[in-house]
Enzyme design. Structure first.
Site, PDB file in Angstrom:
ATOM      1  N   GLU A  73       0.823  -1.211   0.000  1.00 32.07           N
ATOM      2  CA  GLU A  73       0.000   0.000   0.000  1.00 32.07           C
ATOM      3  C   GLU A  73       0.861   1.266   0.000  1.00 32.07           C
ATOM      4  OE1 GLU A  73      -2.825  -0.433  -0.788  1.00 32.07           O
ATOM      5  OE2 GLU A  73      -3.566  -2.323   0.051  1.00 32.07           O
ATOM      6  N   HIS A  92      -2.657   2.000   8.665  1.00 26.62           N
ATOM      7  CA  HIS A  92      -3.698   1.215   7.973  1.00 26.62           C
ATOM      8  C   HIS A  92      -3.973  -0.020   8.811  1.00 26.62           C
ATOM      9  CE1 HIS A  92      -5.879  -1.291   5.304  1.00 26.62           C
ATOM     10  NE2 HIS A  92      -4.852  -1.914   4.762  1.00 26.62           N
ATOM     11  N   HIS A  94      -6.902  -3.242  10.348  1.00 29.13           N
ATOM     12  CA  HIS A  94      -7.966  -4.179   9.980  1.00 29.13           C
ATOM     13  C   HIS A  94      -8.785  -4.493  11.239  1.00 29.13           C
ATOM     14  CE1 HIS A  94      -6.485  -5.622   5.886  1.00 29.13           C
ATOM     15  NE2 HIS A  94      -5.522  -4.826   6.314  1.00 29.13           N
TER      16      HIS A  94
END
Length: 215
Positions: A73, A92, A94
């Site tokens: 990413e 980032h 999850h």
């Protein structure tokens, strides 16, 4: 500041945060003086990453230090920095409850005071794009706009911003708490009462200009 050490320490923090699983997610920071960006390497367990594993690149994507493959990413991180000059850290994640909404392509509104103060705007969800793609990077920039400090990636995860790494992790924590509360309200058959735009603006102004020992 030793930005490589910051990435290593932040990786360990991510590993123990409950915000992701195994090697999923990624972390970056920007040196505001040199504009160099420091990124976690691809597919390495966070608690095994050393300073030598950190990848350093310019905003145009050219790698200037490091032999590891950067996170897939990378383009998303760089796109955010190019679009948001006040942001110097991107996490980032999850996280479970945020993923409930990301998997439905739904947004998370500012339903609690903490969200109004920290998230900057509604946490919008991108259209679906493949992980690591330029399309995903573009979708994130669009969803974040100029005000939001977090967005959801459709069926994938969340992107959280901060002026520094502490701020990015705070955004991630507040987003997940907000998502959990939102889920529980809806699971109970209710809907959030909501906060008026005027009060949201007042809390954002308070945090910006008055909250904290140095203001």
């Amino acid at each position: 500041m030793n930005y490589k050490k910051l990435i290593v320490d932040s990786g360990k923090k991510m590993a123990g945060s409950g915000l992701t699983v195994a090697t999923w997610g990624n972390i970056s920071c920007r040196d505001p003086e040199t504009q160099l960006v420091y990124l976690t390497p691809s597919a390495m367990l966070y608690d095994t990453i050393t300073e030598e594993d950190v990848v350093v690149c310019r905003l145009d994507g050219a790698v200037v230090e490091g032999t590891r493959k950067p996170t897939i990413e990378k383009d998303m991180h760089l796109a955010v920095y190019r679009n948001r000059p006040e942001v110097n850290a991107v996490v980032h994640t999850h996280p479970l409850y945020s993923m409930v909404y990301a998997s439905q392509g739904k947004e998370i509104p500012q339903i609690i005071d903490e969200a109004a103060q920290v998230l900057g705007d509604t946490c919008r969800c991108t259209e679906y794009a493949l992980p690591g793609s330029l399309e995903l990077a573009e979708q994130c920039v669009e969803a974040l706009g100029k005000e939001a400090n977090a967005c959801l990636i459709h069926s994938h995860g969340a992107v959280c911003l901060g002026a520094d790494m502490e701020g990015a992790f705070k955004t991630a924590a507040v987003l997940e708490v907000t998502a959990q509360i939102y889920y529980m309200i809806q699971a109970a058959g209710g809907e959030p009462a909501g906060i008026s735009p005027e009060n949201i603006a007042a809390m954002k102004e308070f945090v910006k200009n008055s909250y904290g020992q140095d203001k």
